[in-house]
Scaffold this motif. Structure first.
Motif, PDB file in Angstrom:
ATOM      1  N   VAL A 103      -2.314 -15.570   0.538  1.00 53.25           N
ATOM      2  CA  VAL A 103      -3.085 -14.581   1.502  1.00 53.25           C
ATOM      3  C   VAL A 103      -4.501 -14.921   1.565  1.00 53.25           C
ATOM      4  N   SER A 104      -5.220 -14.445   2.431  1.00 51.50           N
ATOM      5  CA  SER A 104      -6.832 -14.649   2.603  1.00 51.50           C
ATOM      6  C   SER A 104      -7.331 -13.832   1.349  1.00 51.50           C
ATOM      7  N   GLY A 105      -6.619 -12.470   1.192  1.00 53.54           N
ATOM      8  CA  GLY A 105      -7.347 -11.794   0.273  1.00 53.54           C
ATOM      9  C   GLY A 105      -8.272 -10.660   0.944  1.00 53.54           C
ATOM     10  N   ASP A 106      -8.495  -9.456   0.281  1.00 54.85           N
ATOM     11  CA  ASP A 106      -9.238  -8.486   0.539  1.00 54.85           C
ATOM     12  C   ASP A 106     -10.717  -8.726   0.308  1.00 54.85           C
ATOM     13  N   TYR A 107     -11.933  -8.379   1.127  1.00 57.26           N
ATOM     14  CA  TYR A 107     -13.143  -8.934   0.900  1.00 57.26           C
ATOM     15  C   TYR A 107     -13.354  -8.192  -0.552  1.00 57.26           C
ATOM     16  N   PRO A 108     -14.368  -8.807  -1.191  1.00 53.06           N
ATOM     17  CA  PRO A 108     -14.840  -8.077  -2.568  1.00 53.06           C
ATOM     18  C   PRO A 108     -15.239  -6.737  -2.581  1.00 53.06           C
ATOM     19  N   SER A 109     -14.864  -5.920  -3.290  1.00 52.54           N
ATOM     20  CA  SER A 109     -15.255  -4.330  -3.333  1.00 52.54           C
ATOM     21  C   SER A 109     -16.897  -4.505  -3.622  1.00 52.54           C
ATOM     22  N   PRO A 110     -17.574  -3.432  -3.067  1.00 49.81           N
ATOM     23  CA  PRO A 110     -18.826  -3.281  -3.262  1.00 49.81           C
ATOM     24  C   PRO A 110     -19.147  -2.568  -4.735  1.00 49.81           C
ATOM     25  N   GLU A 111     -18.101  -2.411  -5.235  1.00 52.90           N
ATOM     26  CA  GLU A 111     -18.055  -1.647  -6.779  1.00 52.90           C
ATOM     27  C   GLU A 111     -18.139  -2.579  -7.719  1.00 52.90           C
ATOM     28  N   LYS A 121      -3.587   8.901   3.570  1.00 50.96           N
ATOM     29  CA  LYS A 121      -4.891   9.240   4.091  1.00 50.96           C
ATOM     30  C   LYS A 121      -6.037   8.232   3.674  1.00 50.96           C
ATOM     31  N   PHE A 122      -5.786   7.460   2.568  1.00 50.20           N
ATOM     32  CA  PHE A 122      -6.431   6.408   1.870  1.00 50.20           C
ATOM     33  C   PHE A 122      -6.539   5.468   2.956  1.00 50.20           C
ATOM     34  N   MET A 123      -5.191   5.006   3.528  1.00 46.92           N
ATOM     35  CA  MET A 123      -5.071   3.627   4.510  1.00 46.92           C
ATOM     36  C   MET A 123      -5.747   3.961   5.621  1.00 46.92           C
ATOM     37  N   THR A 124      -5.571   5.618   6.266  1.00 47.37           N
ATOM     38  CA  THR A 124      -5.964   5.594   7.396  1.00 47.37           C
ATOM     39  C   THR A 124      -7.546   5.501   7.690  1.00 47.37           C
ATOM     40  N   ALA A 125      -8.070   5.977   6.477  1.00 44.90           N
ATOM     41  CA  ALA A 125      -9.478   5.726   6.348  1.00 44.90           C
ATOM     42  C   ALA A 125      -9.998   4.491   6.285  1.00 44.90           C
ATOM     43  N   GLY A 126      -9.125   3.330   6.550  1.00 46.80           N
ATOM     44  CA  GLY A 126      -9.515   2.010   6.572  1.00 46.80           C
ATOM     45  C   GLY A 126      -9.825   1.185   5.204  1.00 46.80           C
ATOM     46  N   ASN A 127      -9.291   1.977   4.114  1.00 48.67           N
ATOM     47  CA  ASN A 127      -9.405   1.365   2.654  1.00 48.67           C
ATOM     48  C   ASN A 127      -8.480   0.262   2.169  1.00 48.67           C
ATOM     49  N   VAL A 128      -7.262   0.213   3.209  1.00 51.31           N
ATOM     50  CA  VAL A 128      -6.344  -0.836   3.044  1.00 51.31           C
ATOM     51  C   VAL A 128      -6.207  -1.719   4.280  1.00 51.31           C
ATOM     52  N   GLY A 185      -5.395 -10.602   7.985  1.00 52.81           N
ATOM     53  CA  GLY A 185      -4.736  -9.529   8.625  1.00 52.81           C
ATOM     54  C   GLY A 185      -5.499  -8.294   8.542  1.00 52.81           C
ATOM     55  N   GLY A 186      -6.797  -8.337   8.467  1.00 52.81           N
ATOM     56  CA  GLY A 186      -7.710  -7.247   7.965  1.00 52.81           C
ATOM     57  C   GLY A 186      -7.953  -6.247   9.156  1.00 52.81           C
ATOM     58  N   SER A 187      -8.273  -6.954  10.332  1.00 55.53           N
ATOM     59  CA  SER A 187      -8.767  -6.338  11.334  1.00 55.53           C
ATOM     60  C   SER A 187      -8.057  -5.188  11.655  1.00 55.53           C
ATOM     61  N   THR A 188      -8.662  -4.264  12.703  1.00 51.75           N
ATOM     62  CA  THR A 188      -8.025  -2.822  13.147  1.00 51.75           C
ATOM     63  C   THR A 188      -8.659  -2.636  14.451  1.00 51.75           C
ATOM     64  N   ASP A 189      -7.682  -2.647  15.495  1.00 55.99           N
ATOM     65  CA  ASP A 189      -8.469  -2.162  16.966  1.00 55.99           C
ATOM     66  C   ASP A 189      -9.467  -3.251  17.473  1.00 55.99           C
ATOM     67  N   GLU A 238     -12.686  -6.258   9.480  1.00 57.61           N
ATOM     68  CA  GLU A 238     -12.524  -5.487   8.348  1.00 57.61           C
ATOM     69  C   GLU A 238     -13.824  -5.255   7.463  1.00 57.61           C
ATOM     70  N   VAL A 239     -14.442  -6.089   7.511  1.00 56.56           N
ATOM     71  CA  VAL A 239     -15.936  -6.187   6.840  1.00 56.56           C
ATOM     72  C   VAL A 239     -16.967  -5.089   7.529  1.00 56.56           C
ATOM     73  N   TYR A 240     -16.829  -5.295   8.628  1.00 60.71           N
ATOM     74  CA  TYR A 240     -17.747  -4.668   9.585  1.00 60.71           C
ATOM     75  C   TYR A 240     -16.993  -3.927  10.766  1.00 60.71           C
ATOM     76  N   PRO A 241     -16.423  -2.645  10.241  1.00 62.81           N
ATOM     77  CA  PRO A 241     -15.692  -1.973  11.405  1.00 62.81           C
ATOM     78  C   PRO A 241     -16.922  -1.413  12.331  1.00 62.81           C
ATOM     79  N   ARG A 242     -16.285  -1.305  13.453  1.00 60.25           N
ATOM     80  CA  ARG A 242     -16.919  -0.516  14.535  1.00 60.25           C
ATOM     81  C   ARG A 242     -18.502  -1.360  14.713  1.00 60.25           C
ATOM     82  N   ARG A 243     -18.504  -2.437  13.986  1.00 63.21           N
ATOM     83  CA  ARG A 243     -20.106  -3.176  14.306  1.00 63.21           C
ATOM     84  C   ARG A 243     -19.860  -4.421  14.753  1.00 63.21           C
ATOM     85  N   ARG A 244     -18.829  -5.130  14.392  1.00 60.59           N
ATOM     86  CA  ARG A 244     -18.694  -6.508  14.693  1.00 60.59           C
ATOM     87  C   ARG A 244     -17.136  -6.674  15.105  1.00 60.59           C
ATOM     88  N   GLN A 245     -17.010  -7.388  16.168  1.00 63.47           N
ATOM     89  CA  GLN A 245     -15.321  -7.666  16.536  1.00 63.47           C
ATOM     90  C   GLN A 245     -14.885  -8.779  15.643  1.00 63.47           C
TER      91      GLN A 245
END
Length: 521
Positions: free
Chosen positions: A112-120, A238-245, A444-448, A452-459
Motif C-alpha cells: 500500500v502507499s501508506g497514510d501520510y505521516p502523523s503530525p504528532e 465518527k472518527f472515520m467520518t471526520a477524515g481520520n482514516v 486510496g486516501g482522497s475524499t470527494d 487526504e493531506v490537504y482536504p478542501r484545499r487541494r484537489q
C-alpha cells in the motif's frame, strides 16, 4: 484450517479465506503487542482463521516493526499478511526489508502507499519518503521472485529467488467519476506489475462491492479479492467520518444506525456482529475470495461468531441485502445499471463514455510535445544535436537547466527532479502537486476528489489529470497502459530536457526499449 497456507486459501474456489487485522502500537513490550500474540495463539486454536493481517505504522504513527512481530507470529503457527507501506522507506530500505521478511518466512504482503505521516511524531511531523509507489514495489517483488540480478560487485549475479505472495489495495467506494476511474486504472497497473490478490478499502455499499467483481469479470481478470469487513462502533465511525482514516467511506444511514444501537443494553455489540455476519454472507455470495475482518477491540471469539453466523446466512445471502443497503447519495457507479427494486447491479455493462474532455491547455502542450520531443518529427533531431553540444560544457548545462526550471516552474510548478513525468500525468507535476509523489495513479486516501493531506484545499492530482485527459475507455484512462518508473535521483536538479535527449531519463529509456532509433544521424 490455520495450517492451510494463505496463498492456497485465497486461490482455492472451495474455500472462503478469512484474515483478521492486527494493529501494533508504539513500544516493544506494551500490552497491545502481547494481545496480538495472544490473538495469534487463539486464531490458531480456533481453526477458522487463515492469516493475521499486520498493519505497518497505521495512521502514519510509528509502531513495532512488522518484520519482528511477524516472525513471532510465524513461530506460533499462523501466517501473517504484512501491510507493506511505501511511506517511510526509500527503495534501498524497501529491498532490505523484503530480504528480512523472506528470511523470517513472512512472505504474504499487502503493498500500500501508506497514510501520510502523523503530525504528532517526535518533534513534529516526519518527512514522508514515498520513493516507490505500490506499482513499483510489486514490480520489485516480481523481480525478486524470479531472482533479482545483483550488479553491485561489478558483475551480474542472480540472487536466490524469493517466494513472496504480493497483494494490493483497491477502493471501489469513491464518490466521483474521476476518483473511481483512477482507482481502476491503477489496479490495472498493479496487476500488470504482478499483483496476485487484492483487498478492498473500508466501505459498506453492497452495490460497490458487486461493481468491483463485475469489473474484473468484464475484463476476464482472475484476481482473487478479499472484502474489507470492518466491524464499526459508533466511536470508530465518527472518527472515520471526520477524515481520520483516509479513504474510508461511512454512509450516513449506517452512522445513524450505529448511534441508535449504542443505546442498547449491550452497547450495540450483538447488532454489530450480526451486521458483519450479513456482509460476510453477501461477500461470499458475490464471489469474493474471502474477507479481511478488522475492528477496534475485536476478540477472536467475535471473529469466530461472525464466521459461523455468516456461514449460516450464506445460503440465503440475497435475503439480507436489504438490511445492508448503505448507499451514499451522489455516488458514481461504473458501467453497470442498478437492478430495479434490488440492491445490486445488472450484469449487463453500460457503454458509458467518461465525461471528462481534454482541456485547451492539454491540447496545446500535446502539440508542443509531439513537435519537439517525438523522435518521428524533424525538430527532435535538431534538439538532440543541440543537447549534445550543451552537455559538453558543465557551465552551459547548468545554465540551460536553470532556464528550463524557471520556465517549467512558471507553467507546471516544477520540482526539478530531472526525470520528468509531465507527459505521463497530463502535464501536472506529480513531484510537486501530489503529497505522496504518485506517478502511476492515485492513492486510496482522497475524499470527494480532495487530497487526504490537504482536504478542501487541494484537489487530488489524479482527479485533475483525469479532467485534463481525453475521453477514452477505462483500460486507457489516466495512462493505465503505461507503468511510469520511479524517479532516478541521480538526475535531481539537472535538466530533464537534456536527460531526455541524451537518453538518461525514464522516457528516453522507454523509447530505446521499444526499439526507437535515438542516434543523432
Amino acid at each position: 484450517m490455520a495450517s492451510i497456507p494463505f496463498r492456497h486459501a485465497v486461490k482455492d474456489p472451495e474455500l472462503f479465506c478469512v484474515t483478521w487485522e492486527q494493529v501494533p502500537g508504539k513500544g516493544a513490550v506494551e500490552r497491545q503487542q502481547e494481545e496480538i500474540l495472544s490473538n495469534a495463539e487463539q486464531a490458531v486454536a480456533s481453526g477458522r482463521i487463515h492469516a493475521l493481517g499486520v498493519t505497518d505504522n497505521p495512521g502514519g504513527n510509528p509502531s513495532l516493526s512488522v518484520e519482528l512481530l511477524c516472525a513471532e507470529m510465524s513461530r506460533l503457527g499462523i501466517e501473517p499478511v504484512v501491510h507493506f507501506a511505501c511511506r517511510d522507506k526509500n527503495r534501498n530500505a524497501i529491498e532490505s526489508l523484503l530480504y528480512g521478511l523472506e528470511r523470517c518466512n513472512a512472505r504474504n504482503l499487502l503493498v500500500v502507499s501508506g497514510d501520510y505521516p502523523s503530525p504528532e511524531g517526535f518533534c513534529g511531523t516526519a518527512r514522508p519518503v514515498f520513493d516507490l509507489d505500490p506499482v513499483h514495489v510489486v514490480q520489485l517483488i516480481s523481480a525478486m521472485n524470479t531472482g533479482l540480478v545483483d550488479t553491485s560487485l561489478g558483475r551480474d549475479t542472480r540472487l536466490t529467488p524469493t517466494n513472496f505472495f504480493a497483494g494490493v489495495a483497491v477502493s471501489p467506494f469513491k464518490k466521483t467519476e474521476a476518483e473511481l476511474y483512477g482507482q481502476y486504472s491503477k489496479l490495472l497497473k498493479k496487476i500488470k506489475a504482478g499483483a496476485q490478490f487484492a483487498i478492498t478499502q473500508i466501505g459498506f455499499d453492497p452495490r460497490k462491492f458487486h461493481e468491483l467483481i463485475l469489473w474484473l469479470r468484464q475484463r476476464q481478470i482472475h484476481l482473487p479479492v478479499l472484502a474489507n469487513l470492518f466491524v464499526l462502533t459508533y466511536a470508530s465511525a465518527k472518527f472515520m467520518t471526520a477524515g481520520n482514516v483516509p479513504g474510508a467511506v461511512i454512509p450516513p444511514a449506517l452512522l445513524t444506525e450505529l448511534a441508535r444501537e449504542r443505546e442498547y443494553p449491550d452497547k450495540g455489540m450483538a447488532a454489530r456482529l450480526l451486521r458483519a455476519a450479513r456482509f460476510y454472507s453477501i461477500m461470499k455470495g458475490l464471489g469474493y475470495a474471502g474477507v479481511h475482518i478488522g475492528g477496534h477491540n475485536l476478540t477472536c471469539d467475535m471473529v469466530v461468531e461472525i464466521i459461523q453466523r455468516g456461514e449460516e446466512l450464506y445460503p440465503s445471502w440475497q435475503d439480507v441485502l436489504g438490511a445492508c443497503d448503505y448507499r451514499c447519495e451522489g455516488m458514481f457507479y461504473y458501467c453497470f445499471h442498478h437492478v430495479p427494486g434490488g440492491f445490486l447491479n445488472s450484469d449487463a455493462p453500460v457503454l458509458r463514455t467518461p465525461s471528462a474532455a481534454p482541456s485547451w491547455l492539454y491540447r496545446i502542450l500535446m502539440v508542443v510535445h509531439r513537435l519537439f520531443f517525438d523522435p518521428s518529427h524533424r525538430p527532435y533531431r535538431f534538439m538532440q544535436r543541440i543537447a549534445h553540444r550543451i552537455d559538453r560544457s558543465p557551465r552551459a548545462a547548468s545554465l540551460f537547466g536553470r532556464v528550463e526550471h524557471l520556465i517549467k516552474t512558471l507553467l507546471f510548478r516544477c520540482a526539478d527532479c530531472g526525470d520528468c513525468a509531465l507527459p505521463d500525468t497530463a502535464y501536472l507535476c506529480p513531484m510537486s502537486e501530489c503529497a505522496k509523489f504518485q506517478r502511476n495513479g492515485p492513492c486510496g486516501g482522497s475524499t470527494d476528489g480532495w487530497c487526504e493531506v490537504y482536504p478542501r484545499r487541494r484537489q487530488c492530482l489524479w482527479v485533475r489529470v483525469y479532467k485534463r485527459m481525453p475521453s477514452v475507455p477505462i483500460h486507457q484512462c489516466v495512462g493505465a497502459q503505461k507503468i511510469v518508473p520511479p524517479c532516478d535521483w541521480r538526475l535531481w536538479q539537472t535538466s530533464s530536457w537534456l536527460n531526455y535527449f541524451l537518453g538518461r531519463d525514464h522516457n528516453s529509456k522507454m523509447l530505446s526499449t521499444n526499439g526507437t532509433d535515438r542516434s543523432t544521424g
